[in-house]
Design an enzyme around this catalytic site. Structure first.
Site, PDB file in Angstrom:
ATOM      1  CE  LYS A  54      -3.842  -2.337   2.284  1.00 38.42           C
ATOM      2  NZ  LYS A  54      -4.531  -2.664   3.537  1.00 38.42           N
ATOM      3  CD  GLN A  98      -3.274  -4.443   6.629  1.00 39.11           C
ATOM      4  OE1 GLN A  98      -3.175  -3.425   5.948  1.00 39.11           O
ATOM      5  NE2 GLN A  98      -3.973  -5.491   6.242  1.00 39.11           N
ATOM      6  CG  ASP A 121      -9.028   0.236   5.067  1.00 39.63           C
ATOM      7  OD1 ASP A 121      -8.802   0.139   3.845  1.00 39.63           O
ATOM      8  OD2 ASP A 121      -8.259  -0.212   5.938  1.00 39.63           O
TER       9      ASP A 121
END
Ligand code: NDP
Length: 292
Positions: A54, A98, A121
């Site tokens: 990412k 994460q 997200d």
């Protein structure tokens, strides 16, 4: 092969170059550079790889990325405090924590601490709640589901009134992608491990999205001729011919389904590349919104 191949790698590459151009324009016109903060707790190798890729993708499109690593023994308060600091940092437009977090940590609590205006997200309970309600708009849509819809749009799928079947009801893929299809006026069925006669349900689908994590489960005779099939699954299967000893396959039996479907994503090279492209797009959008 009768199905058109939906090339996620090419679609994602186009999207990334559009994002890079917009980030460059923002920088030259306003001096602002979009910024993404990634919080990694512990030393899960898969999570480390995801965060690395990412951050690399950010660098390639001119988005600043800030990596924060906490030890696997970190307390909930440390994670929550770090997220609070990032919420207040004007150089950070997107925050991702994460997942999975180590077992002793509460991921729902950590995600709920992310300001919804930086929730790139799309996993904040308020964003998910808005996604699930009629007439409400989330600020951000989860990346893999958004990638599935983008690929369907690019492939020319018609949503209104179409029969859509989603295999899987997870919080990160199945459920949100189902909500996106519903908002586009599909008639929706969500399947899961207790669904009876799965092949018959799947055969009704004009749009079939498989997100179950079962290698090559969807067979050719599960698919309606001409259907759009999106394969989200990423599964390792043993393969002695590969140096690594394995290869990646989806939840769809590609060789069978390509003879029946109208359009189909491959694995790898389908949904996978779209997930990061959508994260970059959400971060750029957040930076644009923060200037308003
Ligand atoms: P989860 O394990 O969280 O969810 C799987 C879902 O599939 C569950 O709802 C489960 O039902 C259902 N399911 C499992 N087995 C069966 C079965 N035999 N018949 C019917 N339904 C079944 O997985 P995720 O949603 O996180 O991921 C799904 C797949 O997508 C995985 O292969 C993952 O690696 C991949 N993935 C790919 C991404 C990408 O970027 N391309 C991103 C995220 C995931 P129940 O709820 O009843 O348990």
């Amino acid at each position: 092969m009768t199905a058109a191949l939906i090339d996620g790698t090419a679609v994602a590459a186009r999207l990334r170059s559009e994002i890079a151009a917009e980030a460059e324009k923002m920088k030259s016109e306003t001096g602002r550079v979009p910024g993404l903060a990634a919080v990694l707790v512990g030393d899960n190798p898969a999570s480390q790889t995801y965060v690395r890729s990412k951050r690399k993708a950010c660098a390639e499109v001119g988005i600043d990325s800030f990596g924060y690593e906490l030890p696997k023994t970190a307390a909930q308060e440390e994670v929550d405090n770090l997220v609070a600091e990032l919420n207040a940092d004007p150089n950070v437009h997107g925050i991702l924590v994460q997942l999975p977090l180590p077992d002793h940590l509460n991921s729902e609590q950590a995600l709920s601490k992310i300001g919804i205006d930086k929730d790139v997200d799309g996993f904040h309970p308020i964003n998910i709640g808005r996604l699930s309600m009629k007439g409400r708009e989330p600020l951000f849509v989860p990346c893999t589901p958004a990638g599935c819809i983008y690929l369907l749009e690019q492939a020319g799928a018609q949503f209104k009134g179409a029969r859509a079947v989603v295999l899987g009801r997870s919080n990160i893929v199945g459920l949100p992608v189902a909500m996106l299809l519903l908002h586009r006026d599909c008639t929706l069925t969500i399947c899961h491990s207790r669904t009876k006669d799965l092949p018959a349900v799947c055969r009704e689908a004009d749009i079939l999205i498989a997100a179950v994590g079962r290698p090559q489960m969807v067979k050719g005779d599960w698919v309606k001729p001409g259907a759009f099939v999106i394969d989200v699954g990423i599964n390792r299967v043993d393969d002695a011919t590969k140096k690594s000893g394995y290869r990646l396959v989806g939840d769809v039996d590609f060789d069978e389904v390509k003879e029946v479907a109208g359009a189909l994503t491959p694995v790898p090279g389908g949904v996978g590349p779209m997930t990061i492209a959508m994260l970059l797009r959400n971060t750029l959008r957040s930076a644009t919104a923060h200037s308003a």
